[in-house]
Scaffold this motif. Structure first.
Motif, PDB file in Angstrom:
ATOM      1  N   ALA A 170       0.846  -1.205   0.000  1.00 30.80           N
ATOM      2  CA  ALA A 170       0.000   0.000   0.000  1.00 30.80           C
ATOM      3  C   ALA A 170       0.876   1.247   0.000  1.00 30.80           C
ATOM      4  CB  ALA A 170      -0.927   0.005   1.212  1.00 30.80           C
ATOM      5  N   LEU A 171       1.970   1.182   0.717  1.00 31.11           N
ATOM      6  CA  LEU A 171       2.875   2.326   0.766  1.00 31.11           C
ATOM      7  C   LEU A 171       3.555   2.547  -0.579  1.00 31.11           C
ATOM      8  CD1 LEU A 171       4.264   4.555   2.308  1.00 31.11           C
ATOM      9  CD2 LEU A 171       5.873   2.869   3.209  1.00 31.11           C
ATOM     10  N   THR A 172       4.093   1.491  -1.187  1.00 29.41           N
ATOM     11  CA  THR A 172       4.787   1.665  -2.465  1.00 29.41           C
ATOM     12  C   THR A 172       3.821   2.018  -3.594  1.00 29.41           C
ATOM     13  OG1 THR A 172       4.756  -0.717  -2.907  1.00 29.41           O
ATOM     14  CG2 THR A 172       6.739   0.183  -1.858  1.00 29.41           C
ATOM     15  N   ALA A 173       2.535   1.739  -3.416  1.00 35.04           N
ATOM     16  CA  ALA A 173       1.535   2.078  -4.432  1.00 35.04           C
ATOM     17  C   ALA A 173       0.952   3.479  -4.239  1.00 35.04           C
ATOM     18  CB  ALA A 173       0.411   1.048  -4.407  1.00 35.04           C
ATOM     19  N   THR A 174       1.358   4.172  -3.177  1.00 34.86           N
ATOM     20  CA  THR A 174       0.818   5.502  -2.900  1.00 34.86           C
ATOM     21  C   THR A 174       1.265   6.488  -3.972  1.00 34.86           C
ATOM     22  OG1 THR A 174       0.844   5.076  -0.526  1.00 34.86           O
ATOM     23  CG2 THR A 174       0.749   7.383  -1.204  1.00 34.86           C
ATOM     24  N   ALA A 175       0.303   7.104  -4.624  1.00 32.56           N
ATOM     25  CA  ALA A 175       0.608   8.086  -5.669  1.00 32.56           C
ATOM     26  C   ALA A 175       1.307   9.297  -5.055  1.00 32.56           C
ATOM     27  CB  ALA A 175      -0.680   8.522  -6.371  1.00 32.56           C
ATOM     28  N   GLY A 176       2.352   9.753  -5.717  1.00 35.70           N
ATOM     29  CA  GLY A 176       3.044  10.955  -5.278  1.00 35.70           C
ATOM     30  C   GLY A 176       3.999  10.759  -4.110  1.00 35.70           C
ATOM     31  N   LEU A 177       4.261   9.508  -3.738  1.00 37.06           N
ATOM     32  CA  LEU A 177       5.183   9.247  -2.639  1.00 37.06           C
ATOM     33  C   LEU A 177       6.583   9.708  -3.049  1.00 37.06           C
ATOM     34  CD1 LEU A 177       5.304   7.868   0.168  1.00 37.06           C
ATOM     35  CD2 LEU A 177       5.980   5.784  -1.017  1.00 37.06           C
ATOM     36  N   ASN A 178       7.271  10.422  -2.158  1.00 34.97           N
ATOM     37  CA  ASN A 178       8.608  10.893  -2.529  1.00 34.97           C
ATOM     38  C   ASN A 178       9.559   9.705  -2.641  1.00 34.97           C
ATOM     39  OD1 ASN A 178      10.234  10.498  -0.059  1.00 34.97           O
ATOM     40  ND2 ASN A 178       8.885  12.044   0.825  1.00 34.97           N
ATOM     41  N   LYS A 179      10.629   9.912  -3.382  1.00 31.46           N
ATOM     42  CA  LYS A 179      11.549   8.819  -3.707  1.00 31.46           C
ATOM     43  C   LYS A 179      12.201   8.224  -2.461  1.00 31.46           C
ATOM     44  CE  LYS A 179      12.411  10.779  -8.192  1.00 31.46           C
ATOM     45  NZ  LYS A 179      13.332  11.539  -9.014  1.00 31.46           N
ATOM     46  N   ARG A 180      12.552   9.068  -1.520  1.00 32.14           N
ATOM     47  CA  ARG A 180      13.194   8.558  -0.307  1.00 32.14           C
ATOM     48  C   ARG A 180      12.285   7.564   0.396  1.00 32.14           C
ATOM     49  NH1 ARG A 180      12.832  12.677   3.556  1.00 32.14           N
ATOM     50  NH2 ARG A 180      10.976  11.557   4.142  1.00 32.14           N
ATOM     51  N   ASP A 181      11.009   7.916   0.561  1.00 37.70           N
ATOM     52  CA  ASP A 181      10.066   7.030   1.240  1.00 37.70           C
ATOM     53  C   ASP A 181       9.769   5.784   0.422  1.00 37.70           C
ATOM     54  OD1 ASP A 181       9.905   8.677   3.489  1.00 37.70           O
ATOM     55  OD2 ASP A 181       8.238   9.828   2.654  1.00 37.70           O
ATOM     56  N   LEU A 182       9.705   5.932  -0.893  1.00 37.61           N
ATOM     57  CA  LEU A 182       9.482   4.779  -1.760  1.00 37.61           C
ATOM     58  C   LEU A 182      10.634   3.784  -1.622  1.00 37.61           C
ATOM     59  CD1 LEU A 182       7.944   3.309  -4.032  1.00 37.61           C
ATOM     60  CD2 LEU A 182       9.286   4.664  -5.655  1.00 37.61           C
ATOM     61  N   PHE A 183      11.855   4.281  -1.709  1.00 36.32           N
ATOM     62  CA  PHE A 183      13.008   3.388  -1.589  1.00 36.32           C
ATOM     63  C   PHE A 183      13.120   2.788  -0.193  1.00 36.32           C
ATOM     64  CE2 PHE A 183      14.976   5.856  -5.288  1.00 36.32           C
ATOM     65  CZ  PHE A 183      14.622   4.891  -6.210  1.00 36.32           C
ATOM     66  N   THR A 184      12.758   3.548   0.824  1.00 33.36           N
ATOM     67  CA  THR A 184      12.773   3.021   2.194  1.00 33.36           C
ATOM     68  C   THR A 184      11.789   1.857   2.318  1.00 33.36           C
ATOM     69  OG1 THR A 184      13.452   5.142   3.118  1.00 33.36           O
ATOM     70  CG2 THR A 184      12.388   3.602   4.629  1.00 33.36           C
ATOM     71  N   ALA A 185      10.612   2.003   1.733  1.00 37.14           N
ATOM     72  CA  ALA A 185       9.610   0.931   1.775  1.00 37.14           C
ATOM     73  C   ALA A 185      10.083  -0.286   0.993  1.00 37.14           C
ATOM     74  CB  ALA A 185       8.281   1.432   1.218  1.00 37.14           C
ATOM     75  N   GLU A 186      10.700  -0.057  -0.156  1.00 37.74           N
ATOM     76  CA  GLU A 186      11.194  -1.178  -0.942  1.00 37.74           C
ATOM     77  C   GLU A 186      12.340  -1.883  -0.229  1.00 37.74           C
ATOM     78  OE1 GLU A 186      11.877  -0.146  -5.035  1.00 37.74           O
ATOM     79  OE2 GLU A 186       9.841   0.613  -5.272  1.00 37.74           O
ATOM     80  N   LEU A 187      13.182  -1.116   0.454  1.00 39.88           N
ATOM     81  CA  LEU A 187      14.260  -1.718   1.238  1.00 39.88           C
ATOM     82  C   LEU A 187      13.681  -2.544   2.387  1.00 39.88           C
ATOM     83  CD1 LEU A 187      17.240  -2.102   1.890  1.00 39.88           C
ATOM     84  CD2 LEU A 187      17.153   0.049   3.170  1.00 39.88           C
ATOM     85  N   ALA A 188      12.632  -2.039   3.017  1.00 38.37           N
ATOM     86  CA  ALA A 188      11.986  -2.796   4.099  1.00 38.37           C
ATOM     87  C   ALA A 188      11.455  -4.123   3.579  1.00 38.37           C
ATOM     88  CB  ALA A 188      10.863  -1.976   4.728  1.00 38.37           C
TER      89      ALA A 188
END
Length: 167
Positions: free
Chosen positions: A110-128
């Motif tokens: 749900a987090l990685t699918a959030t529209a407009g998520l900044n890159k830092r948070d996207l990569f943090t979620a993918e790393l998690a």
């Protein structure tokens, strides 16, 4: 800085201030209760901040069963919250601790699918995702460890390429 926050509403709220005082003193149950009272009185950004502070105070108590509904409440009321990445990552870790790996993965998805998520948070979620679902479950299996390392390196390459493109 108090003047800056004055227009938001929480700076004048006695329950919010009590929550800050209780939390800084390590009285997390009292802080959570104060932030809950503040949230019931506030609106907009101020309410969002109070709900987040409540979730943080609950997280400090290591009570997953109380934390999950607190996170769900904030996400339901503020689906594009600034605090969304931290909260959904906490939710994923909490669900995983309770043995709900499907729910944990769904929270990160749900987090990685959030529209407009900044890159830092996207990569943090993918790393998690790599840490929690590949590296942590690999054990001593060399093939699974290699797979987790490969996923990590691929993510690292994407981050490096993204950073180079931004420069």
């Amino acid at each position: 800085s108090r003047a800056f926050y004055a227009g938001i509403g929480f700076a004048e709220n006695p329950d919010f201030q009590q929550g800050m005082t209780e939390g800084s003193g390590g009285f997390f149950p009292e802080a959570a209760a104060a932030f809950e009272r503040a949230a019931s009185q506030l609106k907009g950004v101020a309410k969002q901040m109070a709900l987040n502070q409540r979730a943080v105070a609950i997280a400090q108590q290591n009570d997953i069963d109380a934390l999950l509904p607190a996170i769900d409440q904030l996400v339901a009321e503020f689906p594009k919250s600034y605090y969304l990445p931290d909260l959904l990552t906490r939710k994923a870790r909490g669900l995983l601790a309770k043995g709900d790996s499907a729910g944990a993965k769904a929270a990160l998805d749900a987090l990685t699918a959030t529209a407009g998520l900044n890159k830092r948070d996207l990569f943090t979620a993918e790393l998690a995702k790599v840490q929690l679902f590949q590296a942590a479950t690999a054990g001593k299996d060399k093939a699974k460890l290699a797979e987790a390392e490969s996923a990590f390196r691929a993510l690292q390459q994407r981050m490096d390429a993204d950073a180079a493109r931004d420069e």
